[in-house]
Motif scaffolding. Structure first.
Motif, mmCIF file in Angstrom:
data_model
loop_
_atom_site.group_PDB
_atom_site.id
_atom_site.type_symbol
_atom_site.label_atom_id
_atom_site.label_comp_id
_atom_site.label_asym_id
_atom_site.label_seq_id
_atom_site.Cartn_x
_atom_site.Cartn_y
_atom_site.Cartn_z
ATOM 1 N N ASP A 53 1.032 -1.343 0.188
ATOM 2 C CA ASP A 53 0.452 0.179 0.246
ATOM 3 C C ASP A 53 0.674 1.229 0.599
ATOM 4 O O ASP A 53 0.514 2.168 -1.123
ATOM 5 C CB ASP A 53 -0.565 -0.184 1.677
ATOM 6 C CG ASP A 53 -1.927 0.980 1.572
ATOM 7 O OD1 ASP A 53 -2.667 1.456 0.376
ATOM 8 O OD2 ASP A 53 -1.625 2.324 2.064
ATOM 9 N N GLY A 54 1.891 1.090 0.733
ATOM 10 C CA GLY A 54 2.999 2.483 0.835
ATOM 11 C C GLY A 54 2.998 2.615 -0.297
ATOM 12 O O GLY A 54 3.716 3.525 -0.137
ATOM 13 N N PHE A 55 4.071 1.982 -0.693
ATOM 14 C CA PHE A 55 4.514 2.107 -1.983
ATOM 15 C C PHE A 55 3.749 2.651 -3.380
ATOM 16 O O PHE A 55 4.151 3.434 -3.700
ATOM 17 C CB PHE A 55 5.127 0.470 -2.550
ATOM 18 C CG PHE A 55 6.625 0.477 -3.568
ATOM 19 C CD1 PHE A 55 7.270 0.884 -4.156
ATOM 20 C CD2 PHE A 55 5.515 0.030 -4.937
ATOM 21 C CE1 PHE A 55 8.056 1.090 -5.113
ATOM 22 C CE2 PHE A 55 5.983 0.304 -6.154
ATOM 23 C CZ PHE A 55 7.378 -0.142 -6.415
ATOM 24 N N ARG A 100 0.779 4.295 -3.193
ATOM 25 C CA ARG A 100 0.940 5.520 -2.948
ATOM 26 C C ARG A 100 1.943 6.524 -2.558
ATOM 27 O O ARG A 100 1.151 7.594 -3.292
ATOM 28 C CB ARG A 100 0.351 5.530 -1.479
ATOM 29 C CG ARG A 100 -1.046 5.021 -1.119
ATOM 30 C CD ARG A 100 -1.367 4.745 0.382
ATOM 31 N NE ARG A 100 -2.589 4.491 0.613
ATOM 32 C CZ ARG A 100 -4.096 4.675 0.349
ATOM 33 N NH1 ARG A 100 -3.907 5.919 0.156
ATOM 34 N NH2 ARG A 100 -5.114 3.573 0.769
ATOM 35 N N LYS A 101 2.974 6.105 -2.569
ATOM 36 C CA LYS A 101 3.768 6.999 -2.707
ATOM 37 C C LYS A 101 4.994 6.915 -4.430
ATOM 38 O O LYS A 101 4.881 8.326 -4.967
ATOM 39 C CB LYS A 101 5.187 6.508 -1.739
ATOM 40 C CG LYS A 101 6.707 7.882 -1.762
ATOM 41 C CD LYS A 101 7.203 7.404 -0.672
ATOM 42 C CE LYS A 101 8.619 7.708 -0.926
ATOM 43 N NZ LYS A 101 9.723 7.856 0.688
ATOM 44 N N ARG A 102 5.007 5.102 -4.891
ATOM 45 C CA ARG A 102 5.504 5.755 -6.027
ATOM 46 C C ARG A 102 4.574 5.608 -7.251
ATOM 47 O O ARG A 102 4.765 6.325 -8.131
ATOM 48 C CB ARG A 102 5.970 4.810 -6.296
ATOM 49 C CG ARG A 102 7.092 4.226 -8.122
ATOM 50 C CD ARG A 102 8.015 4.873 -8.144
ATOM 51 N NE ARG A 102 8.891 4.695 -8.959
ATOM 52 C CZ ARG A 102 8.315 5.007 -9.972
ATOM 53 N NH1 ARG A 102 7.362 6.008 -10.339
ATOM 54 N NH2 ARG A 102 9.171 4.527 -11.575
ATOM 55 N N ALA A 119 1.884 7.977 -6.986
ATOM 56 C CA ALA A 119 1.437 9.566 -6.099
ATOM 57 C C ALA A 119 0.379 10.110 -7.920
ATOM 58 O O ALA A 119 1.292 10.493 -9.202
ATOM 59 C CB ALA A 119 1.675 10.704 -5.845
#
Length: 259
Positions: free
Chosen positions: A115-117, A119-121, A123
């Motif tokens: 999820d974090g990857f 959302r960040k990569r 965006a």
């Protein structure tokens, strides 16, 4: 496009075992079975049951000693190339109930770990634009290596190692897509040009009200792919699931384009 499919399986079972076999190309709106035959050389009868989501069929075999399977088919593919980035986004709350399973973690696709990857990569991207970017990312960041994967390799392992076989590419793409709010499922398939020749695994992503095939290995175009079955991950789409023990004696998968 027409594909000629020829499969030969030769396995030895030292003791009785139940086997779930999925090798028959599915009859679907965009792929028509022109001809098909499957011969199972076994002393016991087989039983056919529907595949996941009603796509294709599975066969139960009561196996003992030597079991040979010969499958031949001609499949006509009626499917055009599409650009994934043309499709808009659908809020997950608006998706049909039967798509929910394809948003959640499964045995080989640890969605919550990505999820974090995503959302960040990625965006600012959603829908088809996100789907296209994910396919490109997996294609460019993974190396195809037939020695790099085992039966317990999961998407997170592939993400860390950056190499794998077709099912690993599919698992990682599916996990990333689900983490981005795109329903995604794995597909067992036949396709020409797969190297080495074998059963192939690709992904399908739900965009703008329909499933769209995507092969992150880059070996098969969507108009060349004949689906066998679909599911959450390799648990559902394995060509053979053995409830017991078996020895592989011979296996051959040949897929060619024909006029």
């Amino acid at each position: 496009m027409r594909l000629s499919i020829d499969v030969h399986l030769d396995y030895y079972f030292p003791e009785p075992a139940d086997v779930l076999l999925q090798v028959e190309a599915a009859a679907m709106a965009d792929q028509r079975l022109i001809e098909q035959s499957m011969i199972v050389h076994s002393d016991n009868p087989i039983r056919a049951v529907p595949g996941e989501d009603g796509i294709g069929q599975r066969c139960w075999i009561a196996a003992h000693d030597r079991v040979l399977v010969d499958y031949k088919a001609v499949v006509e593919i009626d499917r055009q190339p599409v650009a994934l980035d043309q499709f808009g986004a659908t809020p997950v709350r608006a998706l049909a109930a039967d798509l929910t399973a394809y948003l959640l973690p499964s045995r080989y696709c640890e969605v919550d770990r990505f999820d974090g990857f995503v959302r960040k990569r990625f965006a600012g991207l959603d829908g088809g634009a996100l789907a296209a970017a994910l396919v490109e990312w997996v294609y460019t960041h993974l190396t195809y290596d037939i020695r790099a994967s085992g039966g317990d390799t999961r998407a997170l392992d592939v993400f860390a190692a950056r190499h794998g076989v077709c099912r690993d590419f599919a698992h990682l793409l599916v996990a990333l897509a689900r983490a981005g709010g795109i329903p995604a499922r794995c597909v067992s398939a036949y396709a020409p040009g797969v190297d080495p020749p074998d059963f192939h695994a690709v992904a399908e992503l739900w965009l703008d009200g329909a499933w769209h095939l995507a092969d992150a290995t880059g070996m098969a175009a969507r108009e060349d792919i004949a689906r066998v079955c679909v599911g959450r991950d390799a648990t559902d789409i394995a060509f053979m699931t053995i409830f017991g023990r078996a020895d592989l004696w011979a296996q051959r998968v040949t897929v060619t384009r024909i006029p």
